[in-house]
Structures are given as structure tokens and as C-alpha cells.
Scaffold this active site. Structure first.
Site, PDB file in Angstrom:
ATOM      1  N   PRO A   2       0.830  -1.209   0.000  1.00 10.48           N
ATOM      2  CA  PRO A   2       0.000   0.000   0.000  1.00 10.48           C
ATOM      3  C   PRO A   2       0.864   1.259   0.000  1.00 10.48           C
ATOM      4  O   PRO A   2       1.779   1.395   0.810  1.00 10.48           O
ATOM      5  CB  PRO A   2      -0.793  -0.131   1.303  1.00 10.48           C
ATOM      6  CG  PRO A   2      -0.811  -1.591   1.600  1.00 10.48           C
ATOM      7  CD  PRO A   2       0.513  -2.105   1.119  1.00 10.48           C
ATOM      8  N   GLU A   3       0.588   2.170  -0.935  1.00  9.09           N
ATOM      9  CA  GLU A   3       1.326   3.422  -1.018  1.00  9.09           C
ATOM     10  C   GLU A   3       0.439   4.557  -0.512  1.00  9.09           C
ATOM     11  O   GLU A   3      -0.634   4.319   0.039  1.00  9.09           O
ATOM     12  CB  GLU A   3       1.805   3.638  -2.451  1.00  9.09           C
ATOM     13  CG  GLU A   3       2.776   2.549  -2.911  1.00  9.09           C
ATOM     14  CD  GLU A   3       3.361   2.788  -4.292  1.00  9.09           C
ATOM     15  OE1 GLU A   3       3.252   3.917  -4.809  1.00  9.09           O
ATOM     16  OE2 GLU A   3       3.934   1.844  -4.864  1.00  9.09           O
ATOM     17  N   LYS A  58       3.125   7.253   4.787  1.00 11.35           N
ATOM     18  CA  LYS A  58       2.313   6.036   4.722  1.00 11.35           C
ATOM     19  C   LYS A  58       1.934   5.525   6.112  1.00 11.35           C
ATOM     20  O   LYS A  58       1.528   4.371   6.260  1.00 11.35           O
ATOM     21  CB  LYS A  58       3.050   4.962   3.923  1.00 11.35           C
ATOM     22  CG  LYS A  58       3.215   5.336   2.456  1.00 11.35           C
ATOM     23  CD  LYS A  58       3.661   4.175   1.594  1.00 11.35           C
ATOM     24  CE  LYS A  58       5.122   3.849   1.801  1.00 11.35           C
ATOM     25  NZ  LYS A  58       5.588   2.814   0.850  1.00 11.35           N
ATOM     26  N   ARG A 260      14.272  -2.198  -7.719  1.00  9.69           N
ATOM     27  CA  ARG A 260      12.851  -2.216  -8.070  1.00  9.69           C
ATOM     28  C   ARG A 260      12.683  -2.233  -9.586  1.00  9.69           C
ATOM     29  O   ARG A 260      13.447  -1.611 -10.311  1.00  9.69           O
ATOM     30  CB  ARG A 260      12.128  -0.988  -7.502  1.00  9.69           C
ATOM     31  CG  ARG A 260      12.052  -0.956  -5.993  1.00  9.69           C
ATOM     32  CD  ARG A 260      11.409   0.342  -5.543  1.00  9.69           C
ATOM     33  NE  ARG A 260      11.325   0.440  -4.104  1.00  9.69           N
ATOM     34  CZ  ARG A 260      10.304   0.019  -3.384  1.00  9.69           C
ATOM     35  NH1 ARG A 260       9.277  -0.557  -3.977  1.00  9.69           N
ATOM     36  NH2 ARG A 260      10.290   0.161  -2.071  1.00  9.69           N
TER      37      ARG A 260
END
EC number: 3.2.2.23
Length: 270
Positions: A2-3, A58, A260
Site C-alpha cells: 500500500p502506497e 504512509k 525495483r
């Protein structure tokens, strides 16, 4: 993971049901998250009224009359409201029971999230060094330009650095760079002021649009109401390596940047 848009979606979903409600009990079934849940969390939070629910980067900050519960969803966690007494399933580690008859349930299959307690949350070691929020006036292209001078790192990990700006995770960095026409591999220090001004605008636009759509559900994210997000339908490049660009038709390339995956269009992004 979740961002920022997913965390903000969760905040907006749970806040109306928490603010003004009194906590009757906290049930912790498994304390083993990224950092152990405090053993006295039930004692600290029970009997208190929830004053507000905020977000910093976050992290969700559930503010009580005295003290704040700092929550992070980790890689696969979620917070949702359920009816009091609903039996817990596997990976449902914490219930915050409310006198209203609802409870806030924390689920985290991979246990990379967090639930911590602080009397001074903004000065907590996890939050004190964070950069500005991207959707505020404290963040703009001039900040990106000034902080990037002399930096040889690629622009994508640069804008994902929480000391530069918070909440620009992999999905939204990828999408914002595409929208701004910037190759994610370019050196941060070699990008002009004008292009950073454009990039900051696109970061704000992409994040705001994702929040409006309830975030991005790629695997198991659900909001506070148990519903998935829909922004994945708007993605131009993220997760589309090898597919044609939606703008020009060129095959999208995928490379590794900062451990990434990063997808970009070699024609649209320079």
C-alpha cells in the site's frame, strides 16, 4: 505494498466511524509485526475517545485523548471496520473494539506492518526525518530541482526518497515520470528546473487521481470499507513491461533501478 493513495483511502474510510467513538477493548492475537505491538496497548487505549485520524506519509495516526496509535500497513496489511464479534480469520492480528458496536480490524498476512504507541507521534523516530507531503504547497518542482543538484543517482529513486518527498512509491513514481516524459534512468542532477516543475505537477496529479479512484489494487489491498481500489485501470506503464505504449505504441521496457522494477517508454520518455 500500500502506497500513499491506498493509506489515504483507508484513512478516509475509517475516520468517520472512529472519530468521537470510545474504545472499549483492544484484542491483540499476535504481537509479532515488524516491531512488536506494545504489550500494554489495551491498557493505554481502552476507555479513550478517538479524537482524529490523520496520515503522515504512509503512516496512519489514530489520535486518542492521550497518545496516538501509529499504524503502518506494511507489504500486505489492511485496516477495515467490521461488526463487533465477527470471528477472526487467519492473519487478523488486532481488533480495536468500539462502544458503537463496530471494531477496527488489522489484517497483515506477511506481518511487515506496525502498530506502535506514542505520546509525541510527529517526533517519533519513524516520522521525524520525513520530507514534505506531496499534495501540499511545501512540495514543488523548485524543491526537487534544488535537492537534486550534484546528485548522480537516477531520478526515480531520487523522487522515491522519503527525505525528498514522502509517499511517492514505485507505482506512482513510474506513472508520474511517464506523464512528465522523463526517463527514470536519468541522473537526478542533470534534469532541468523546467522539467522538475513539470514532474512535481504530475506527481501531485497522479496521486490525487489515485486517491479519487480509491487507490490501486494489484494483489490484496482493500480500503477501510472492504472495497478494492480502481486506479490500476488508469495505469499507463507500471506493470506493463513488454506491452505497447498506450500513447505511441512503442514496446515498453523494464529495467531494475534501486532493486525495483521500472517500466518506461523509450520514445515518450527522455
Amino acid at each position: 505494498m500500500p502506497e500513499l493513495p491506498e493509506v489515504e483511502t483507508t484513512r478516509r474510510g475509517i475516520a468517520p466511524h472512529l472519530v468521537g467513538q470510545r474504545v472499549s477493548r483492544v484484542v491483540v492475537r499476535d504481537r509479532r509485526l515488524r516491531w512488536p505491538i506494545p504489550e500494554d496497548l489495551d491498557v493505554r487505549l481502552s476507555g479513550q475517545c478517538i479524537v482524529s485520524v490523520e496520515r503522515r506519509a504512509k503512516y496512519l495516526l489514530i489520535n486518542a485523548e492521550v497518545g496516538t496509535l501509529i499504524s503502518h500497513l506494511g507489504m500486505s496489511g489492511n485496516l477495515r471496520l467490521v461488526e463487533l464479534g465477527l470471528p477472526a480469520a487467519k492473519h487478523e492480528h488486532v481488533d480495536i473494539e468500539l462502544e458503537s458496536g463496530l471494531m477496527l480490524r488489522y489484517t497483515d498476512p506477511r506481518r511487515f506492518g506496525a502498530m506502535l504507541w506514542s505520546l509525541d507521534p510527529l517526533n517519533h523516530e519513524l516520522l521525524i526525518r520525513l520530507g514534505p507531503e506531496p499534495l501540499t504547497d511545501l512540495f514543488d518542482g523548485e524543491r526537487l530541482f534544488q535537492l537534486s543538484r550534484g546528485r548522480s543517482m537516477a531520478v526515480k529513486p531520487f523522487i522515491m526518497d522519503n527525505a525528498v518527498v514522502v509517499g511517492v512509491g514505485n507505482i506512482y513514481a513510474t506513472e508520474a515520470l511517464f506523464a512528465a516524459g522523463i526517463d527514470p534512468r536519468r541522473e537526478a542532477g542533470g534534469i532541468s528546473r523546467a522539467r522538475y516543475l513539470k514532474l512535481a505537477i504530475e506527481i501531485k496529479r497522479v496521486l490525487a487521481a489515485a486517491i479519487e479512484q480509491g487507490g490501486t489494487t494489484l494483489r490484496d489491498f482493500i480500503g477501510g470499507d472492504g472495497q478494492p481500489g480502481y486506479f490500476q485501470q488508469e495505469l499507463f506503464v507500471y506493470g506493463r513491461g513488454g506491452q505497447p505504449c498506450k500513447v505511441c505504441g512503442t514496446e515498453l521496457r523494464e529495467v531494475k533501478l534501486g532493486q525495483r522494477a521500472s517500466v518506461f517508454c523509450p520514445k515518450c520518455q527522455r
